[in-house]
Design a protein around this motif. Structure first.
Motif, PDB file in Angstrom:
ATOM      1  N   UNK A 190       0.826  -1.205   0.000  1.00 36.62           N
ATOM      2  CA  UNK A 190       0.000   0.000   0.000  1.00 36.62           C
ATOM      3  C   UNK A 190       0.866   1.263   0.000  1.00 36.62           C
ATOM      4  N   UNK A 191       1.909   1.259   0.822  1.00 37.79           N
ATOM      5  CA  UNK A 191       2.741   2.462   0.979  1.00 37.79           C
ATOM      6  C   UNK A 191       3.469   2.827  -0.311  1.00 37.79           C
ATOM      7  N   UNK A 192       3.907   1.811  -1.071  1.00 43.95           N
ATOM      8  CA  UNK A 192       4.696   2.061  -2.278  1.00 43.95           C
ATOM      9  C   UNK A 192       3.908   1.793  -3.553  1.00 43.95           C
ATOM     10  N   UNK A 193       2.580   1.833  -3.451  1.00 42.45           N
ATOM     11  CA  UNK A 193       1.719   1.522  -4.597  1.00 42.45           C
ATOM     12  C   UNK A 193       1.964   2.444  -5.787  1.00 42.45           C
ATOM     13  N   UNK A 194       2.349   3.686  -5.539  1.00 42.32           N
ATOM     14  CA  UNK A 194       2.567   4.630  -6.633  1.00 42.32           C
ATOM     15  C   UNK A 194       3.819   4.309  -7.450  1.00 42.32           C
ATOM     16  N   UNK A 195       4.655   3.401  -6.937  1.00 42.28           N
ATOM     17  CA  UNK A 195       5.935   3.139  -7.601  1.00 42.28           C
ATOM     18  C   UNK A 195       6.101   1.695  -8.058  1.00 42.28           C
ATOM     19  N   UNK A 196       5.205   0.805  -7.645  1.00 44.32           N
ATOM     20  CA  UNK A 196       5.303  -0.588  -8.064  1.00 44.32           C
ATOM     21  C   UNK A 196       4.436  -0.829  -9.290  1.00 44.32           C
ATOM     22  N   UNK A 197       4.852  -1.813 -10.071  1.00 41.83           N
ATOM     23  CA  UNK A 197       4.152  -2.082 -11.318  1.00 41.83           C
ATOM     24  C   UNK A 197       4.460  -1.057 -12.384  1.00 41.83           C
ATOM     25  N   UNK A 198       5.486  -0.236 -12.146  1.00 43.99           N
ATOM     26  CA  UNK A 198       5.857   0.834 -13.075  1.00 43.99           C
ATOM     27  C   UNK A 198       7.359   0.779 -13.351  1.00 43.99           C
ATOM     28  N   UNK A 199       7.816   1.450 -14.422  1.00 44.21           N
ATOM     29  CA  UNK A 199       9.249   1.468 -14.722  1.00 44.21           C
ATOM     30  C   UNK A 199      10.028   2.272 -13.680  1.00 44.21           C
ATOM     31  N   UNK A 200      11.327   2.005 -13.637  1.00 42.44           N
ATOM     32  CA  UNK A 200      12.235   2.774 -12.787  1.00 42.44           C
ATOM     33  C   UNK A 200      13.413   3.204 -13.636  1.00 42.44           C
ATOM     34  N   UNK A 201      13.649   4.493 -13.701  1.00 45.35           N
ATOM     35  CA  UNK A 201      14.786   5.024 -14.456  1.00 45.35           C
ATOM     36  C   UNK A 201      16.075   4.863 -13.652  1.00 45.35           C
ATOM     37  N   UNK A 202      17.052   4.234 -14.260  1.00 50.87           N
ATOM     38  CA  UNK A 202      18.398   4.179 -13.679  1.00 50.87           C
ATOM     39  C   UNK A 202      19.163   5.332 -14.314  1.00 50.87           C
ATOM     40  N   UNK A 203      19.128   6.456 -13.633  1.00 56.45           N
ATOM     41  CA  UNK A 203      19.587   7.710 -14.221  1.00 56.45           C
ATOM     42  C   UNK A 203      20.853   8.254 -13.575  1.00 56.45           C
ATOM     43  N   UNK A 204      21.372   7.565 -12.569  1.00 57.06           N
ATOM     44  CA  UNK A 204      22.548   8.101 -11.894  1.00 57.06           C
ATOM     45  C   UNK A 204      23.331   7.040 -11.154  1.00 57.06           C
ATOM     46  N   UNK A 205      24.527   7.401 -10.773  1.00 55.29           N
ATOM     47  CA  UNK A 205      25.412   6.575  -9.957  1.00 55.29           C
ATOM     48  C   UNK A 205      25.775   7.398  -8.732  1.00 55.29           C
ATOM     49  N   UNK A 206      25.667   6.795  -7.562  1.00 56.71           N
ATOM     50  CA  UNK A 206      25.932   7.523  -6.318  1.00 56.71           C
ATOM     51  C   UNK A 206      27.143   6.954  -5.599  1.00 56.71           C
ATOM     52  N   UNK A 207      27.976   7.849  -5.116  1.00 48.12           N
ATOM     53  CA  UNK A 207      29.066   7.475  -4.217  1.00 48.12           C
ATOM     54  C   UNK A 207      28.596   7.776  -2.800  1.00 48.12           C
ATOM     55  N   UNK A 208      28.490   6.739  -1.984  1.00 53.02           N
ATOM     56  CA  UNK A 208      28.122   6.895  -0.583  1.00 53.02           C
ATOM     57  C   UNK A 208      29.385   6.771   0.278  1.00 53.02           C
ATOM     58  N   UNK A 209      29.354   7.415   1.441  1.00 52.91           N
ATOM     59  CA  UNK A 209      30.474   7.292   2.368  1.00 52.91           C
ATOM     60  C   UNK A 209      29.966   6.941   3.766  1.00 52.91           C
ATOM     61  N   UNK A 210      30.816   6.243   4.490  1.00 54.45           N
ATOM     62  CA  UNK A 210      30.599   5.919   5.901  1.00 54.45           C
ATOM     63  C   UNK A 210      31.816   6.467   6.648  1.00 54.45           C
ATOM     64  N   UNK A 211      31.619   7.513   7.435  1.00 50.54           N
ATOM     65  CA  UNK A 211      32.747   8.193   8.071  1.00 50.54           C
ATOM     66  C   UNK A 211      33.552   7.270   8.977  1.00 50.54           C
TER      67      UNK A 211
END
Length: 228
Positions: A190-211
């Motif tokens: 229910x919470x993610x209904x607006x995003x499931x069953x739909x396409x997802x754009x892979x539009x970026x690459x993220x660099x994450x850090x853990x201090x």
């Protein structure tokens, strides 16, 4: 300090905002949200989302690693920017709610080869930046419980689930007790209904850090892919 190469939608994407509220933290701003910010939640919500909250909303491409002694953060960021500029954005045809063992995640509706190829390229391109795993880090992955290909990946690439073993997933919970899994499935559906069953754009690459070990992961740099 550790670094990781992850996929996450852009900071202002509606999915990013929704997932940050659900997990209780925004990895871009490091802002913390209380359960009150998202309305009714299952009992024990904060505990059930504690692990993915620390890592931030993402899909792992290159798992967390310490930098090799021969490189710097600037080197990593420069190569990441070059990689992103030379890699075309693409779309996962369908995003669905999935269950992997005892936790829930957003996953592709079916295997999508461009996604598999993208993840493999990230693993291989950034391998020179990864310091070797310590014995403790290897043991933490419990290699005795892995398959032979997964153990080989762990020793070669620092993570069991790469290349043929890679399965894209954007984690939404930690371990959910068996008796609560049906409830959690319905809540997330229910919470993610607006995003499931739909396409997802892979539009970026993220660099994450853990201090430092155990600290929250935050976005150091989000780099748009070519054509995004």
């Amino acid at each position: 300090m550790r670094y990781a190469l992850y996929f996450t939608p852009p900071k202002d994407d509606p999915l990013t905002s929704l997932a940050a509220l659900w997990l209780g933290r925004d990895a871009f701003s490091d802002e913390i949200f209380s359960d009150k910010a998202i309305g009714p939640v299952p009992a024990g919500h904060a505990e059930l989302t504690a692990d993915p909250r620390r890592y931030g909303f993402h899909a792992t491409l290159k798992a967390p690693f310490e930098l090799a002694g021969s490189v710097t953060e600037r080197d990593l960021l420069d190569v990441a920017a070059e990689f992103a500029s030379q890699t075309k954005a693409f779309t996962i045809p369908e995003l669905v709610l999935g269950q992997i063992g005892h936790f829930f995640a957003l996953v592709p509706g079916s295997l999508h080869q461009p996604l598999q190829d993208f993840a493999s390229r990230v693993v291989k391109t950034f391998e020179p930046f990864r310091a070797p795993l310590s014995d403790h880090d290897v043991a933490r992955r419990q290699p005795e419980g892995l398959t032979e290909p997964q153990r080989a990946n762990l020793l070669r690439w620092g993570y069991p689930y790469v290349n043929d073993e890679f399965r894209f997933h954007m984690t939404l919970t930690g371990r959910v007790p068996a008796e609560r899994q049906a409830e959690m499935h319905d809540v997330l559906l229910e919470r993610f209904a607006d995003h499931t069953g739909k396409p997802l754009d892979v539009s970026g690459l993220a660099v994450f850090i853990e201090d430092e070990r155990g600290a929250p992961f935050t976005v150091r740099s989000w780099l748009p892919l070519a054509g995004a």
